[in-house]
Write a protein that holds these residues in place. Structure first.
Motif, short mmCIF file in Angstrom:
data_model
loop_
_atom_site.label_atom_id
_atom_site.label_comp_id
_atom_site.label_asym_id
_atom_site.label_seq_id
_atom_site.Cartn_x
_atom_site.Cartn_y
_atom_site.Cartn_z
N TRP A 154 -10.22 4.96 2.22
CA TRP A 154 -9.12 5.38 1.38
C TRP A 154 -8.94 7.04 1.57
O TRP A 154 -7.90 7.62 1.91
CB TRP A 154 -9.39 4.99 0.12
CG TRP A 154 -8.37 5.87 -1.19
CD1 TRP A 154 -8.93 6.72 -1.91
CD2 TRP A 154 -6.92 5.85 -1.04
NE1 TRP A 154 -7.70 7.36 -2.61
CE2 TRP A 154 -6.74 6.67 -2.20
CE3 TRP A 154 -6.07 4.93 -0.49
CZ2 TRP A 154 -5.41 6.58 -2.87
CZ3 TRP A 154 -4.65 4.71 -1.17
CH2 TRP A 154 -4.33 5.87 -1.94
N ALA A 175 1.31 6.33 -2.03
CA ALA A 175 0.23 5.33 -1.52
C ALA A 175 -0.91 5.07 -2.61
O ALA A 175 -1.13 5.88 -3.38
CB ALA A 175 -0.48 5.61 -0.04
N ARG A 176 -1.39 3.69 -2.28
CA ARG A 176 -2.28 3.33 -3.26
C ARG A 176 -3.55 2.68 -2.51
O ARG A 176 -3.07 1.84 -1.41
CB ARG A 176 -1.78 2.69 -4.50
CG ARG A 176 -1.21 1.13 -3.97
CD ARG A 176 -0.87 0.55 -5.12
NE ARG A 176 -0.18 -0.86 -4.92
CZ ARG A 176 0.13 -1.85 -5.50
NH1 ARG A 176 0.09 -1.79 -6.85
NH2 ARG A 176 0.53 -3.32 -5.01
N PRO A 177 -4.64 2.23 -2.80
CA PRO A 177 -5.36 1.55 -2.48
C PRO A 177 -5.40 0.00 -2.64
O PRO A 177 -4.71 -0.14 -3.91
CB PRO A 177 -6.98 1.91 -3.16
CG PRO A 177 -6.52 2.50 -4.21
CD PRO A 177 -5.25 3.16 -4.04
N VAL A 178 -5.41 -0.57 -1.67
CA VAL A 178 -5.28 -2.31 -1.87
C VAL A 178 -6.79 -2.80 -1.66
O VAL A 178 -7.77 -2.24 -1.04
CB VAL A 178 -4.29 -2.78 -0.88
CG1 VAL A 178 -3.01 -2.17 -1.21
CG2 VAL A 178 -4.74 -2.29 0.44
N ALA A 185 0.81 -1.04 -0.03
CA ALA A 185 0.11 0.04 -0.09
C ALA A 185 0.86 1.23 -0.14
O ALA A 185 0.31 2.35 -0.31
CB ALA A 185 -1.11 -0.04 1.22
#
Length: 208
Positions: free
Chosen positions: A80, A69-72, A46
């Protein structure tokens, strides 16, 4: 006759020019030399925290950090966006001496081979009206000018700029990061101090 007129000029004594001491930031009359570092300080599915580059000066070094950062899977949209708000609003939160650090505060630090260290939560060097102020007893690491970031429903990107004084020795040292709110444990990464010291020798003033 004009209705609006400028006020008359006032005779003012010229203000004393104050040169920023080197432990508070690099000289604005010197062009530093950039060092490509590209070292990952932390990585998960993430979140990634990367030391991208350094700009070396005779007095110290500016460290450039990128946080992405990225959504998982399993993270809904509301969670988020809450995380996004925390990253932008709380990572720079002020802290009070003597009080426990909040988990949302992003912390960086450096550790040298002789055991010396400096962190971004040590507090800024203080002085009581004396100018120039006396130098601090030890090394200083603090968030510097610049930075910023962006966020969307698929990616968050932050940029941090840190100033380390004095210039680290020409030997390996470690950069530390910790961010409890985002599951980043205390993590150390070794950096080549020799490359930074060599680059500092090529920093030059804009004017002789």
């Amino acid at each position: 006759m004009d209705f609006f007129t400028a006020p008359p000029a006032h005779d003012r004594e010229p203000e004393e020019e104050r040169v920023l001491p080197p432990w508070l930031g690099p000289s604005d009359t010197v062009l530093g030399r950039t060092v490509d570092i590209s070292r990952t300080l932390f990585h998960s599915e993430a979140l990634a925290i990367v030391l991208t580059s350094a700009v070396a000066f005779p007095e110290g070094v500016k460290l450039h950090v990128r946080i992405v950062a990225r959504p998982v899977e399993g993270v809904n949209k509301d969670t988020w966006w809450e995380r996004r708000d925390l990253m932008f609003e709380r990572s720079h939160s002020r802290f009070r001496p003597g009080k426990a650090l909040e988990d949302e505060i992003l912390r960086f630090g450096v550790r040298f081979s002789d055991g010396g260290k400096a962190t971004t939560v040590d507090g800024r060097p203080r002085y009581d009206g004396e100018w120039p102020p006396p130098p601090p007893d030890g090394p200083v690491l603090q968030q510097h000018s610049g930075g910023g970031g962006s966020g969307s429903d698929r990616l968050i990107s932050l940029r941090w700029s840190l100033w380390l004084w004095p210039l680290p020795p020409a030997e390996p040292f470690e950069v530390a990061v910790e961010w409890p709110a985002f599951d980043v444990p205390l993590t150390f990464t070794e950096i080549d101090g020799a490359a930074i010291a060599a680059a500092a020798e090529h920093a030059r003033p804009y004017w002789p």
